[in-house]
Motif scaffolding. Structure first.
Motif, mmCIF file in Angstrom:
data_model
loop_
_atom_site.group_PDB
_atom_site.id
_atom_site.type_symbol
_atom_site.label_atom_id
_atom_site.label_comp_id
_atom_site.label_asym_id
_atom_site.label_seq_id
_atom_site.Cartn_x
_atom_site.Cartn_y
_atom_site.Cartn_z
ATOM 1 N N ARG A 1 0.815 -1.220 0.000
ATOM 2 C CA ARG A 1 0.000 0.000 0.000
ATOM 3 C C ARG A 1 0.851 1.273 0.000
ATOM 4 O O ARG A 1 0.338 2.361 -0.241
ATOM 5 C CB ARG A 1 -0.968 0.009 1.189
ATOM 6 C CG ARG A 1 -0.280 -0.122 2.532
ATOM 7 C CD ARG A 1 -1.258 -0.254 3.673
ATOM 8 N NE ARG A 1 -2.013 0.979 3.892
ATOM 9 C CZ ARG A 1 -3.316 1.109 3.623
ATOM 10 N NH1 ARG A 1 -3.985 0.090 3.155
ATOM 11 N NH2 ARG A 1 -3.934 2.240 3.844
ATOM 12 N N SER B 1 5.714 -1.414 8.160
ATOM 13 C CA SER B 1 4.772 -0.677 8.995
ATOM 14 C C SER B 1 5.350 0.665 9.462
ATOM 15 O O SER B 1 4.621 1.601 9.757
ATOM 16 C CB SER B 1 4.373 -1.530 10.201
ATOM 17 O OG SER B 1 5.529 -1.873 10.925
ATOM 18 N N PRO C 1 2.086 -2.310 5.376
ATOM 19 C CA PRO C 1 1.643 -3.430 6.191
ATOM 20 C C PRO C 1 2.760 -3.941 7.080
ATOM 21 O O PRO C 1 3.925 -3.556 6.907
ATOM 22 C CB PRO C 1 1.260 -4.484 5.158
ATOM 23 C CG PRO C 1 2.080 -4.137 3.973
ATOM 24 C CD PRO C 1 2.259 -2.658 3.974
ATOM 25 N N ASP D 1 -6.595 -4.396 -3.221
ATOM 26 C CA ASP D 1 -7.463 -4.172 -2.061
ATOM 27 C C ASP D 1 -6.615 -3.743 -0.876
ATOM 28 O O ASP D 1 -6.019 -4.568 -0.189
ATOM 29 C CB ASP D 1 -8.207 -5.488 -1.766
ATOM 30 C CG ASP D 1 -8.971 -5.392 -0.468
ATOM 31 O OD1 ASP D 1 -9.232 -4.251 -0.017
ATOM 32 O OD2 ASP D 1 -9.289 -6.452 0.095
ATOM 33 N N TYR D 2 -6.555 -2.428 -0.677
ATOM 34 C CA TYR D 2 -5.699 -1.916 0.405
ATOM 35 C C TYR D 2 -6.469 -1.720 1.706
ATOM 36 O O TYR D 2 -6.014 -1.015 2.592
ATOM 37 C CB TYR D 2 -5.083 -0.576 -0.012
ATOM 38 C CG TYR D 2 -4.112 -0.702 -1.169
ATOM 39 C CD1 TYR D 2 -3.016 -1.553 -1.092
ATOM 40 C CD2 TYR D 2 -4.285 0.051 -2.319
ATOM 41 C CE1 TYR D 2 -2.133 -1.651 -2.146
ATOM 42 C CE2 TYR D 2 -3.396 -0.043 -3.379
ATOM 43 C CZ TYR D 2 -2.321 -0.896 -3.283
ATOM 44 O OH TYR D 2 -1.435 -0.983 -4.316
ATOM 45 N N SER D 3 -7.657 -2.298 1.838
ATOM 46 C CA SER D 3 -8.526 -1.978 2.983
ATOM 47 C C SER D 3 -7.895 -2.356 4.322
ATOM 48 O O SER D 3 -8.064 -1.654 5.298
ATOM 49 C CB SER D 3 -9.869 -2.692 2.817
ATOM 50 O OG SER D 3 -9.623 -4.077 2.620
ATOM 51 N N ASP D 4 -7.154 -3.449 4.351
ATOM 52 C CA ASP D 4 -6.511 -3.828 5.609
ATOM 53 C C ASP D 4 -5.074 -3.320 5.600
ATOM 54 O O ASP D 4 -4.239 -3.827 4.857
ATOM 55 C CB ASP D 4 -6.536 -5.364 5.751
ATOM 56 C CG ASP D 4 -5.957 -5.804 7.091
ATOM 57 O OD1 ASP D 4 -5.393 -4.939 7.800
ATOM 58 O OD2 ASP D 4 -6.062 -7.002 7.400
ATOM 59 N N PRO D 5 -4.792 -2.308 6.417
ATOM 60 C CA PRO D 5 -3.449 -1.685 6.343
ATOM 61 C C PRO D 5 -2.348 -2.566 6.908
ATOM 62 O O PRO D 5 -1.178 -2.241 6.755
ATOM 63 C CB PRO D 5 -3.604 -0.414 7.180
ATOM 64 C CG PRO D 5 -4.702 -0.723 8.119
ATOM 65 C CD PRO D 5 -5.641 -1.681 7.440
ATOM 66 N N THR D 6 -2.667 -3.668 7.550
ATOM 67 C CA THR D 6 -1.608 -4.441 8.197
ATOM 68 C C THR D 6 -1.054 -5.547 7.310
ATOM 69 O O THR D 6 -0.015 -6.119 7.602
ATOM 70 C CB THR D 6 -2.110 -5.096 9.497
ATOM 71 O OG1 THR D 6 -3.228 -5.919 9.167
ATOM 72 C CG2 THR D 6 -2.494 -4.047 10.512
ATOM 73 N N ALA E 1 -1.676 -6.271 0.110
ATOM 74 C CA ALA E 1 -2.958 -6.244 -0.588
ATOM 75 C C ALA E 1 -3.072 -7.406 -1.558
ATOM 76 O O ALA E 1 -2.081 -7.920 -2.053
ATOM 77 C CB ALA E 1 -3.106 -4.931 -1.328
#
Lengths: 283, 275, 448
Positions: B121, B142, B147, C156-161, C164
């Motif tokens: 991301r 992070s 992530p 799908d970047y919805s979960d930042p942890t 994707a």
């Protein structure tokens, strides 16, 4: 069976008790009998080991001389020394004198290649080259510069006829020699040697790898060649020696124990050792 | 002997057939030998094909890295050395010692795109963040807004001009690249590694970027032809071709291709930037 | 050991032996299947009209009439798609600034994908690079590009942890209500009409030069270069190796010097090939200056040095296995040592020597490292036989590596890479097969 074999078979029966064969009287060869190979205090060493000890002997031309003796007695070593095949063994060296036609075999100036041309050899196991029958016989003459096809053909035929092989192979001279039977191969080797027109023929246990029928043929061949070539034959087989040779040398532990006419050596050996050997006390 | 002769004859015959088949394509008007950078490779190869087509001069291109390109021109074994960095003082000295005087020609400009896997991301990093990642200070995505994943650092081998550029423009002398960074031998190999490794980061020439990797904004600027040309993208560099002395004849003609309109179009079609 | 234990031991050994053979066969299958399948795909494939046009324009081959009619048909269907594009471009002119900007950024990838599928779009300038002058030449690639037209890959970047995951979004939805919307279903329906797929056998893959760095065309320069290098290496290494083997077996006296030479030879056989490559660069090119630049000559010499130990070993063993009696027979006939070697020993040893030689030939053909610095280039024409002394050449082994890792469009031309791999594997296998046949033939001749 040839006449001679019948003869020796009859004698074998007659002397069965002594377990040796009495050779027949053999005709002398006209023009033969001069000393062809002369050994004077001739010794052969493998490194420090003395394999042949101070041999003194004259080998007479155009006669057949057999060399007998137990395994490891130096008889093959002595035979191979005559055309310097022992040169292949690096540790082998000689002392004393060995002459061929009055010339020092181990002289510094002696060309062993020329020597071997005059002293041909047939080995224990038939060893034709993996080439055609024709090329096998023509190998020697070609080597010594003969290129003319007609001449070569003549030599090949002559040599094969002398070796009593011509009738069997004349229609397949271009076939590979390894396709022949063992006995035929050995006669081919004789023919190959004859093709270079040697003066002496050294036969190193030529029948030890052959069956009785092939052996008989080789023995016949030796009789045919007697008188034309000086022949020396090493053999394990005393009957064979008595059948084919005019003279016999008995070697024991490197020493030439006794050297005499074959008939005499087998019927009336001078040395106790010889007698023990030919009567089969040891082998 | 017969067998041997036949074999020998067959070999000769085979060689002769090969020779005849290729005789038609034998070189006509001289030849040019190029060696060096894999980054400059696409430009060199395209120029070579065009040059051979238009002038008949044979051109061969090797892609063995900028360092080897420099060595080749110093040893006099190539006509043109492709390099994605300038020659170092040491190399110039070595060349001078051998009586070679390297002359530099800028053929194009290139941005060094810092790329990550498209699944990452993260879309932008600052130069100091990149430096911290490569020096081993930041080890998890992070920390830079990504992530929770261990960063896999991909670098080039020491022979690479791209590696030198990256070191001097991003890292600086006091920040060595971490020993944990993995080395790949070419732009293509780095791209391949990044596109198949989710947590990877790498750097490649702008001409190699495609949809399999995601180029990051550096200091808020996306790498593109415009930003490289107007100097706003911070990691850009010129691409060089070196010759021994001022070029003459076909070599000069070749070097000057980048100034012709056809040459410039090839450069931009390949994704590089005209100077 | 009693009978039972012995039987168990025997059986378990048989099982382990069979097992390892099966594992090897499977490994070979796993490696060879994709090579053969994909490699064959470089010659036999479903080609589009773009392939035929390219062949006609660049190599002057093909049926001009058929191409013309097919192109006409394809163009008719393409024209409809082009019309939709231009209609949408006009529609965007009339939109509000905001909407227009939004659509333009979405439209650019569609246009790029269309151009990648069909070649330069109407109104675009003809590209300089051959690779952009044609659309997709292979049907499976065309289908791939169609997918790029139909769908947008999003992440799908919805979960930042976590990292994707990718998902596809149909573009038809994004352009719903515009004049572009019908394009997507049209392209999907009429892909075959626009591309005119047809089963193609492209033998030219083996005999054509490469076009635009292997993006089109064949691999003849590589095949030829491989042959030149391998045969060149043999020309140097074979006679030298046989002579050295004759020396070792027939002339050298056993001693310190000979044993040093022998172990040096064995060591050389185990040296990694890259070392030979660097040696070749340092010695043949930089020191000896056998050629101005990399050259076939320098590469062949380097490969020769590399395979020399193998050839020496093979020849030595072959000579030693010739029965001693042949030598005795020849010498006994008054032959000289040299004559014996040439007329008896070498012919009898020939099967073994040739086997060693051809296996080395295969190795020379397949090695990459020794030629990187001495002979191989990634792009170059097929060279004439007169050029081997001065020109470098492309070669299969090196270009496979190049296409696998360095090529800027590596993922677009995997089929070329596989075709090269298959060619190289076939060449090496053919060489080995010919070694076996030749050996059998000569052995039979020797046996009579």
């Amino acid at each position: 069976m040839t006449a001679e074999h019948k003869e020796s078979a009859v004698e074998a029966q007659a002397t069965a008790t002594r377990d040796i064969y009495i050779p027949s009287e053999r005709a002398s060869v006209s023009g033969g009998g001069r000393p062809h190979v002369v050994a004077k205090d001739f010794s052969i060493y493998y490194g420090d080991f003395q394999a042949v000890k101070k041999v003194n002997a004259d080998i007479l031309s155009q006669y057949v001389t057999a060399i007998i003796g137990p395994s490891g007695c130096g008889k093959s070593t002595f035979l191979r020394a005559i055309n310097r095949m022992n040169d292949l063994i690096p540790s082998c060296h000689t002392t004393g004198m060995l002459q061929f036609d009055g010339e020092d075999v181990y002289g510094k100036l002696t060309d062993e290649v020329l020597l071997r041309k005059k002293i041909g050899m047939v080995f224990q196991k038939p060893n034709p080259f993996p080439k055609s029958i024709f090329d096998n016989i023509a190998y020697g003459p070609r080597l010594h510069g003969m290129t003319d096809r007609k001449q070569l053909q003549a030599i090949v035929e002559k040599s094969l006829r002398k070796a009593a092989l011509w009738d069997e192979v004349s229609d397949r001279l271009d076939r590979n020699a390894l396709g022949l039977s063992g006995g035929q191969q050995q006669r081919l080797c004789v023919a190959r040697t004859l093709a270079v027109e040697p003066e002496i023929l050294l036969l190193d246990e030529p029948t030890s790898a052959l069956d009785p029928k092939a052996t008989a043929k080789i023995e016949d061949l030796i009789q045919e060649l007697r008188g034309s070539y000086t022949i020396m034959i090493v053999t394990h087989n005393m009957q064979q020696a008595s059948r084919v040779s005019d003279y016999t040398m008995f070697f024991y532990e490197g020493e030439l124990v006794e050297y005499a006419e074959t008939a005499q050596l087998f019927t009336n050996p001078k040395d106790r050792m010889t007698e023990d050997y030919i009567t089969g006390r040891f082998s | 002997m017969y067998i041997k002769m036949k074999l020998f004859r067959n070999i000769l015959l085979g060689a002769a057939v090969l020779g005849v088949m290729s005789a038609g394509e034998a070189s006509a008007a001289g030849k040019i030998v190029m060696d060096g950078s894999t980054t400059v490779g696409p430009i060199a190869k395209s120029f070579a094909a065009y040059f051979t087509k238009t002038t008949g001069t044979e051109v061969t291109v090797s892609e063995s890295g900028s360092g080897n390109g420099a060595k080749s021109i110093i040893n006099g074994t190539c006509d043109i050395a492709n390099m994605s960095r300038g020659m170092k003082d040491k190399e110039v000295a070595a060349a001078k010692a051998k009586g070679v005087s390297p002359v530099e020609h800028i053929v194009a400009l290139d941005g060094l795109a810092v790329v990550v896997n498209p699944g990452n991301r993260v879309t932008a990093l600052s130069k100091s963040q990149i430096r911290d990642i490569y020096s081993g200070k930041i080890t998890n995505w992070s920390k830079v807004g990504g992530p929770n994943a261990q960063i896999v650092k991909i670098q080039r081998e020491s022979n690479s001009g791209t590696q030198d550029t990256f070191k001097s423009l991003v890292m600086g002398k006091q920040y060595p690249i971490s020993k944990r960074a993995e080395s790949q031998a070419s732009n293509g190999a780095v791209k391949n590694r990044v596109s198949t490794t989710p947590a990877a980061i790498g750097f490649i020439g702008l001409g190699f970027v495609d949809s399999s990797v995601k180029p990051l904004l550096v200091e808020g600027v996306a790498p593109s032809a415009e930003t490289v040309k107007n100097g706003t993208y911070p990691i850009s560099r010129p691409l060089f071709m070196y010759t021994n002395g001022q070029p003459t004849g076909v070599v000069k003609q070749f070097i000057d291709l980048n100034k012709t309109s056809n040459g410039m179009r090839m450069i931009s079609e390949l994704g590089f930037v005209n100077k | 050991m009693n009978l039972g234990t012995r039987k168990i031991l025997d059986n378990s050994f048989t099982a382990v032996g069979m097992g390892s053979i099966v594992v090897m066969a499977l490994a070979l299958l796993v490696v060879l299947t994709p090579i053969v399948y994909n490699g064959v795909g470089s010659v036999f494939f479903t080609g589009t009209i773009e392939h035929r046009t390219m062949l006609y324009k660049e190599f002057g081959r093909g049926d001009a009439k058929a191409i013309e009619t097919q192109t006409a048909t394809a163009d008719r269907y393409r024209a409809e798609a082009y019309r939709m594009l231009s209609d949408f471009e006009q529609e965007m002119e009339g939109m509000s600034l905001e909407a227009s900007r939004q659509y333009r950024s979405k439209y650019a990838p569609v246009r790029a994908a269309m151009s990648s599928l069909l070649g330069p779009l109407p109104g675009d300038p003809v590209p300089m690079l051959t690779r952009f002058q044609y659309g997709q030449t292979r049907w499976e690639k065309a289908e791939e590009k169609l997918h790029n037209i139909l769908y947008e890959k999003k992440w799908d970047y919805s979960d930042p942890t976590v990292m994707a995951k990718a998902f596809d979004v149909p573009r038809a939805e994004e352009f719903a209500g515009t004049k572009l919307a019908p394009l997507f279903s049209y392209a999907e329906r009429h892909l075959a009409d626009m591309m005119q797929p047809q089963f193609t056998v492209y033998w030219g893959f083996f005999t054509d030069r490469s076009l635009d760095a292997h993006i089109f065309g064949g691999i003849w320069p590589e095949i030829q270069g491989t042959f030149f290098l391998a045969i060149g290496a043999m020309l140097f290494a074979f006679p030298l190796g046989v002579i050295a083997a004759v020396y070792f077996t027939e002339y050298a006296k056993e001693g310190f010097f000979t044993s040093i030479l022998r172990s040096a030879n064995s060591t050389l056989a185990g040296v990694p090939s890259i070392v030979f490559g660097l040696f070749g660069l340092a010695f043949f090119i930089n020191t000896m200056k056998v050629s101005e630049s990399k050259s076939v000559l320098a590469g062949a010499l380097t490969l020769a040095i590399m395979i020399l130990p193998t050839i020496i070993r093979a020849a030595e063993e072959a000579i030693l296995s010739v029965p001693k009696t042949y030598k005795e027979a020849s010498l006994g006939l008054g032959s000289t040592k040299w004559n014996t070697i040439v007329t008896v020993i070498l012919p009898a040893a020939l099967p073994g020597i040739i086997t060693g030689g051809i296996i080395s030939l295969g190795r020379a053909a397949g090695e990459t490292a020794p030629i990187i610095f001495t002979a191989a280039v990634s792009v170059g024409s097929a060279i004439g036989i007169a050029d081997v002394f001065s020109s470098p050449t492309p070669a299969l082994s090196w270009n496979i590596y190049n296409l696998a890792s360095e090529h800027e469009m590596a993922s677009e031309i995997r089929h070329v890479q596989y075709g090269m791999v298959l060619s190289l594997v076939s060449i090496v296998l053919l060489l080995n097969l010919s070694a076996i046949l030749l050996r059998a033939k000569i052995s039979q001749k020797l046996k009579g």
